[in-house]
Write a protein that holds these residues in place. Structure first.
Motif, PDB file in Angstrom:
ATOM      1  N   VAL A 253       0.777  -1.371  -0.113  1.00  0.00           N
ATOM      2  CA  VAL A 253      -0.088  -0.082   0.215  1.00  0.00           C
ATOM      3  C   VAL A 253       0.913   1.223  -0.196  1.00  0.00           C
ATOM      4  O   VAL A 253       0.666   1.696  -0.722  1.00  0.00           O
ATOM      5  CB  VAL A 253      -0.738   0.294   1.141  1.00  0.00           C
ATOM      6  N   ALA A 254       2.171   1.434   0.757  1.00  0.00           N
ATOM      7  CA  ALA A 254       2.194   2.329   0.931  1.00  0.00           C
ATOM      8  C   ALA A 254       3.322   2.443  -0.732  1.00  0.00           C
ATOM      9  O   ALA A 254       3.553   3.484  -1.435  1.00  0.00           O
ATOM     10  CB  ALA A 254       3.733   2.278   1.984  1.00  0.00           C
ATOM     11  N   ALA A 255       4.162   1.602  -1.582  1.00  0.00           N
ATOM     12  CA  ALA A 255       4.760   1.544  -2.900  1.00  0.00           C
ATOM     13  C   ALA A 255       3.254   2.084  -3.123  1.00  0.00           C
ATOM     14  O   ALA A 255       4.214   2.874  -4.423  1.00  0.00           O
ATOM     15  CB  ALA A 255       5.036   0.078  -3.434  1.00  0.00           C
ATOM     16  N   ALA A 256       2.398   1.666  -3.229  1.00  0.00           N
ATOM     17  CA  ALA A 256       1.196   3.015  -4.497  1.00  0.00           C
ATOM     18  C   ALA A 256       1.416   4.088  -3.831  1.00  0.00           C
ATOM     19  O   ALA A 256       0.948   4.769  -5.177  1.00  0.00           O
ATOM     20  CB  ALA A 256      -0.408   1.789  -4.136  1.00  0.00           C
ATOM     21  N   LEU A 257       1.030   4.571  -2.897  1.00  0.00           N
ATOM     22  CA  LEU A 257       0.551   5.878  -1.966  1.00  0.00           C
ATOM     23  C   LEU A 257       1.588   6.729  -2.942  1.00  0.00           C
ATOM     24  O   LEU A 257       1.601   7.701  -3.137  1.00  0.00           O
ATOM     25  CB  LEU A 257       0.733   6.562  -0.805  1.00  0.00           C
ATOM     26  N   ALA A 258       3.029   5.752  -2.354  1.00  0.00           N
ATOM     27  CA  ALA A 258       4.728   6.660  -2.551  1.00  0.00           C
ATOM     28  C   ALA A 258       4.496   6.823  -4.118  1.00  0.00           C
ATOM     29  O   ALA A 258       4.558   7.819  -4.840  1.00  0.00           O
ATOM     30  CB  ALA A 258       6.097   5.579  -2.434  1.00  0.00           C
ATOM     31  N   GLY A 259       4.144   6.457  -5.211  1.00  0.00           N
ATOM     32  CA  GLY A 259       3.799   6.204  -6.487  1.00  0.00           C
ATOM     33  C   GLY A 259       2.999   7.350  -7.027  1.00  0.00           C
ATOM     34  O   GLY A 259       2.550   7.300  -8.417  1.00  0.00           O
ATOM     35  N   GLY A 260       1.827   7.514  -6.332  1.00  0.00           N
ATOM     36  CA  GLY A 260       0.846   8.634  -6.473  1.00  0.00           C
ATOM     37  C   GLY A 260      -0.475   7.755  -7.260  1.00  0.00           C
ATOM     38  O   GLY A 260      -0.784   8.450  -7.546  1.00  0.00           O
ATOM     39  N   ALA A 261      -0.568   7.031  -6.804  1.00  0.00           N
ATOM     40  CA  ALA A 261      -1.638   6.249  -6.735  1.00  0.00           C
ATOM     41  C   ALA A 261      -2.724   5.771  -5.931  1.00  0.00           C
ATOM     42  O   ALA A 261      -2.359   5.448  -4.410  1.00  0.00           O
ATOM     43  CB  ALA A 261      -1.177   4.739  -7.480  1.00  0.00           C
ATOM     44  N   ARG A 262      -3.617   5.267  -6.345  1.00  0.00           N
ATOM     45  CA  ARG A 262      -5.029   4.545  -5.640  1.00  0.00           C
ATOM     46  C   ARG A 262      -4.604   3.467  -5.296  1.00  0.00           C
ATOM     47  O   ARG A 262      -4.185   2.177  -6.003  1.00  0.00           O
ATOM     48  CB  ARG A 262      -6.272   4.827  -5.645  1.00  0.00           C
ATOM     49  N   PHE A 263      -5.327   2.455  -4.026  1.00  0.00           N
ATOM     50  CA  PHE A 263      -5.283   0.946  -4.085  1.00  0.00           C
ATOM     51  C   PHE A 263      -6.189   0.654  -3.915  1.00  0.00           C
ATOM     52  O   PHE A 263      -6.879   1.215  -3.526  1.00  0.00           O
ATOM     53  CB  PHE A 263      -4.271   0.807  -3.017  1.00  0.00           C
ATOM     54  N   SER A 264      -6.905  -0.375  -4.145  1.00  0.00           N
ATOM     55  CA  SER A 264      -7.710  -1.615  -4.164  1.00  0.00           C
ATOM     56  C   SER A 264      -7.516  -2.949  -4.393  1.00  0.00           C
ATOM     57  O   SER A 264      -7.287  -3.955  -4.672  1.00  0.00           O
ATOM     58  CB  SER A 264      -8.774  -1.544  -5.206  1.00  0.00           C
ATOM     59  N   ILE A 265      -7.397  -3.212  -2.602  1.00  0.00           N
ATOM     60  CA  ILE A 265      -6.593  -4.858  -1.932  1.00  0.00           C
ATOM     61  C   ILE A 265      -8.020  -5.682  -1.583  1.00  0.00           C
ATOM     62  O   ILE A 265      -7.686  -5.115  -0.534  1.00  0.00           O
ATOM     63  CB  ILE A 265      -5.484  -4.480  -1.558  1.00  0.00           C
ATOM     64  N   THR A 266      -7.547  -6.456  -2.066  1.00  0.00           N
ATOM     65  CA  THR A 266      -8.312  -7.569  -1.132  1.00  0.00           C
ATOM     66  C   THR A 266      -8.057  -8.136   0.404  1.00  0.00           C
ATOM     67  O   THR A 266      -6.490  -8.317   0.875  1.00  0.00           O
ATOM     68  CB  THR A 266      -8.729  -9.407  -1.298  1.00  0.00           C
ATOM     69  N   ALA A 267      -8.333  -7.815   1.554  1.00  0.00           N
ATOM     70  CA  ALA A 267      -8.348  -7.511   2.333  1.00  0.00           C
ATOM     71  C   ALA A 267      -8.600  -8.554   3.288  1.00  0.00           C
ATOM     72  O   ALA A 267      -9.377  -9.808   2.924  1.00  0.00           O
ATOM     73  CB  ALA A 267      -8.795  -6.697   3.639  1.00  0.00           C
ATOM     74  N   ARG A 268      -7.526 -10.145   3.871  1.00  0.00           N
ATOM     75  CA  ARG A 268      -7.227 -11.077   4.259  1.00  0.00           C
ATOM     76  C   ARG A 268      -8.884 -11.457   5.547  1.00  0.00           C
ATOM     77  O   ARG A 268      -8.582  -9.714   6.702  1.00  0.00           O
ATOM     78  CB  ARG A 268      -5.516 -11.184   4.938  1.00  0.00           C
ATOM     79  N   MET A 269      -9.345 -12.101   6.013  1.00  0.00           N
ATOM     80  CA  MET A 269     -10.191 -12.094   7.277  1.00  0.00           C
ATOM     81  C   MET A 269      -9.958 -12.336   8.302  1.00  0.00           C
ATOM     82  O   MET A 269     -10.223 -12.954   8.914  1.00  0.00           O
ATOM     83  CB  MET A 269     -11.014 -12.852   6.995  1.00  0.00           C
ATOM     84  N   ASP A 270      -9.074 -11.510   8.206  1.00  0.00           N
ATOM     85  CA  ASP A 270      -7.906 -11.166  10.232  1.00  0.00           C
ATOM     86  C   ASP A 270      -9.252 -10.641  11.110  1.00  0.00           C
ATOM     87  O   ASP A 270     -10.796  -9.963  10.718  1.00  0.00           O
ATOM     88  CB  ASP A 270      -7.234 -10.911   9.830  1.00  0.00           C
ATOM     89  N   PRO A 271      -8.776 -11.065  12.058  1.00  0.00           N
ATOM     90  CA  PRO A 271      -9.972 -11.201  12.996  1.00  0.00           C
ATOM     91  C   PRO A 271      -9.872  -9.030  13.405  1.00  0.00           C
ATOM     92  O   PRO A 271     -11.452  -8.818  13.498  1.00  0.00           O
ATOM     93  CB  PRO A 271      -9.303 -11.145  15.066  1.00  0.00           C
ATOM     94  N   ALA A 272      -9.323  -7.414  12.514  1.00  0.00           N
ATOM     95  CA  ALA A 272      -9.491  -6.871  12.711  1.00  0.00           C
ATOM     96  C   ALA A 272     -10.573  -6.073  12.069  1.00  0.00           C
ATOM     97  O   ALA A 272     -11.751  -5.742  11.812  1.00  0.00           O
ATOM     98  CB  ALA A 272      -8.481  -5.758  12.621  1.00  0.00           C
ATOM     99  N   VAL A 273     -10.980  -7.232  10.819  1.00  0.00           N
ATOM    100  CA  VAL A 273     -11.824  -7.261   9.601  1.00  0.00           C
ATOM    101  C   VAL A 273     -12.968  -7.526   9.626  1.00  0.00           C
ATOM    102  O   VAL A 273     -13.642  -6.738   9.526  1.00  0.00           O
ATOM    103  CB  VAL A 273     -10.763  -8.273   7.765  1.00  0.00           C
ATOM    104  N   THR A 274     -12.796  -9.049  10.532  1.00  0.00           N
ATOM    105  CA  THR A 274     -13.637  -8.874  10.895  1.00  0.00           C
ATOM    106  C   THR A 274     -14.688  -9.065  12.002  1.00  0.00           C
ATOM    107  O   THR A 274     -15.934  -8.213  11.526  1.00  0.00           O
ATOM    108  CB  THR A 274     -13.678 -10.669  11.824  1.00  0.00           C
ATOM    109  N   ALA A 275     -13.592  -7.656  13.049  1.00  0.00           N
ATOM    110  CA  ALA A 275     -15.063  -7.447  13.850  1.00  0.00           C
ATOM    111  C   ALA A 275     -15.155  -5.899  13.157  1.00  0.00           C
ATOM    112  O   ALA A 275     -16.068  -5.566  13.465  1.00  0.00           O
ATOM    113  CB  ALA A 275     -13.624  -7.014  14.866  1.00  0.00           C
ATOM    114  N   ALA A 276     -14.684  -5.015  11.857  1.00  0.00           N
ATOM    115  CA  ALA A 276     -14.865  -4.471  11.683  1.00  0.00           C
ATOM    116  C   ALA A 276     -15.917  -4.216  10.442  1.00  0.00           C
ATOM    117  O   ALA A 276     -17.480  -3.437  10.847  1.00  0.00           O
ATOM    118  CB  ALA A 276     -14.077  -3.067  10.769  1.00  0.00           C
ATOM    119  N   ILE A 277     -16.402  -5.430   9.956  1.00  0.00           N
ATOM    120  CA  ILE A 277     -17.741  -5.959   8.918  1.00  0.00           C
ATOM    121  C   ILE A 277     -18.981  -6.235  10.186  1.00  0.00           C
ATOM    122  O   ILE A 277     -20.088  -5.560   9.508  1.00  0.00           O
ATOM    123  CB  ILE A 277     -17.234  -7.413   8.405  1.00  0.00           C
ATOM    124  N   SER A 278     -18.206  -6.692  11.471  1.00  0.00           N
ATOM    125  CA  SER A 278     -19.949  -7.347  12.420  1.00  0.00           C
ATOM    126  C   SER A 278     -20.470  -5.558  13.064  1.00  0.00           C
ATOM    127  O   SER A 278     -21.345  -6.140  13.260  1.00  0.00           O
ATOM    128  CB  SER A 278     -19.007  -7.956  13.265  1.00  0.00           C
TER     129      SER A 278
END
Length: 459
Positions: free
Chosen positions: A230-255
């Motif tokens: 993500v940092a490489a994309a931002l440093a290159g002046g780009a946006r990002f769209s990356i599939t997020a792994r279903m870790d506990p933090a992502v799961t909690a956000a979805i809930s």
């Protein structure tokens, strides 16, 4: 269709070629500066490195014509090919040249490929039509299976197959098919994201040189969900769209997404859900603000949007133990992105990341059918040459017709490259005699006319 007569056969015509389309395509390569770039950038020492521009162009030409191994480069030496091209080299000579490469020489060849693409887009703007407004840089990798134990760097990767890992970055627009803007060959056991930040940075630089001056969005699957990518994309002046792994933090956000925030959608065409092993035609989408990578120092946190698609589970028993009722009833697919698009548009745009898999399939159906050498750096150089051949083939298709501009490389090879012709000389002028009623005559003539006019302009 039936055989009409009894035939005999003789290989006795020195004026026939089976790949007449190579003439305009390699003329296009010369126009874009392939020979000069190799001469300026590549410094392979010793006899094996001599005449590098001739050898690299021969390797690329063979791949454009359909060669998928060093031995297949022999197709450049049949019939009237020596009348059509100068500097034709034997397959053994080309193999010796590749085996002389070090990692530094492969990086020099990367620079050649980057500048060649810029030269192609400069001369054929339609190759990346619309890149001045919106473009997408997709990153993915694949395991190229190898057999035996003689090849350097082979190992068992994420697929459980022994081989080498090829990482690619492609650039496309909503109206233009993808071209390859970066490649890297890694050991077979390498993790998907290994070296990805550097590849993204270099691919973005190449994309800018090639005319992607507008908004560029880096898309990738969950294997590339990490702070450095993500940092490489931002440093290159780009946006990002990356599939997020279903870790506990992502799961909690979805809930935490309210039930009334979900919007039902129906796909015009069904999409395949790999986890459930079935095609789905409807789903629900919602989003929530999300801060990722919170285990790192605070300055490295990234706050953006978490866009989530959910599909009702056919068998709730497949859910992970301990999940709440909401997560048991649905399977969720999350995308971490800073896209300015609406929720539905951003989710649909991310699904188009699968376009890079088509490029990988095209390469495996062509020059990447094999990694032909036992030397790792030779295979790495082969991968770079395959990328240049892919981009040249794509450019030829764009010149030929709108339909060929988005066709698979195998289609372009069959219809525009692998065209038989007889070479004749009349009044000191060389001429190609091609088959009558060739179904793709108009497209081939467009390609040939472009190459002829460019050569005349240069002369």
């Amino acid at each position: 269709m039936r055989v009409s007569h009894s035939f005999s056969a003789d290989f006795d015509d020195p004026n026939l070629v089976s790949t007449a389309g190579l003439l305009p395509v390699m003329g296009l390569a010369e126009e874009a500066g392939l020979h000069e770039l190799v001469a300026d950038r590549l410094t392979v020492p010793g006899p094996a490195g001599s005449n590098a521009p001739v050898k690299i162009s021969a390797l690329v030409a063979g791949m454009v014509a359909g060669a998928d191994s060093i031995a297949d480069m022999g197709l450049l030496r049949h019939g009237g090919m020596r009348r059509s091209f100068s500097g034709v080299r034997a397959p053994t000579t080309l193999g010796t040249h590749l085996r002389a490469y070090t990692f530094g020489h492969v990086r020099q060849l990367d620079a050649v490929a980057s500048r060649l693409l810029a030269g192609l887009t400069d001369r054929v703007p339609g190759l990346l039509a619309g890149a001045e407004a919106v473009a997408y840089l997709d990153v993915d990798d694949t395991i190229r299976q190898t057999h035996g134990y003689a090849k350097q760097g082979t190992g068992y990767g994420y697929s459980g197959v022994r081989g080498l890992n090829a990482q690619l970055a492609t650039l496309s627009t909503p109206s233009a098919a993808p071209v390859i803007v970066g490649t890297r060959l890694r050991r077979g056991s390498a993790a998907s994201a290994h070296g990805a930040p550097r590849l993204v940075a270099e691919a973005l630089a190449t994309s800018r040189k090639a005319g992607a001056t507008g908004t560029v969005t880096v898309r990738a699957d969950s294997a590339y969900y990490n702070r450095d990518v993500v940092a490489a994309a931002l440093a290159g002046g780009a946006r990002f769209s990356i599939t997020a792994r279903m870790d506990p933090a992502v799961t909690a956000a979805i809930s935490r997404i309210p039930e009334d925030a979900w919007t039902g959608i129906r796909y015009p065409e069904a999409i395949f859900d790999e986890e459930q092993g079935r095609w789905i035609s409807d789903a629900e989408v919602a989003e929530i603000p999300y801060t990722a990578f919170t285990s790192r120092r605070k300055t490295e946190h990234v706050s953006a949007r978490l866009i989530v698609r959910r599909v009702r589970r056919l068998n709730p028993a497949t859910a992970r133990a301990g999940q709440n009722e909401l997560l048991v009833a649905y399977r969720h697919h999350a995308v971490f992105t800073d896209s300015p698009l609406s929720t539905l548009e951003a989710e649909a745009s991310h699904r188009d990341h699968a376009i890079v898999e088509q490029v990988i399939a095209d390469l495996k159906n062509g020059p990447l059918a094999h990694l032909p050498s036992g030397v790792f750096t030779a295979n790495a150089a082969w991968l770079v040459c395959a990328a240049m051949a892919f981009n040249l083939t794509r450019t030829a298709g764009v010149i030929a017709s709108n339909r060929h501009g988005r066709a698979r490389t195998a289609t372009i090879r069959t219809q525009l490259i692998q065209v038989p012709a007889r070479i004749a000389n009349h009044a000191r002028k060389w001429r190609l005699h091609l088959p009558t009623a060739w179904p793709w005559r108009s497209a081939w003539e467009n390609l040939f006319r472009h190459a002829h006019e460019s050569a005349t302009a240069i002369a």
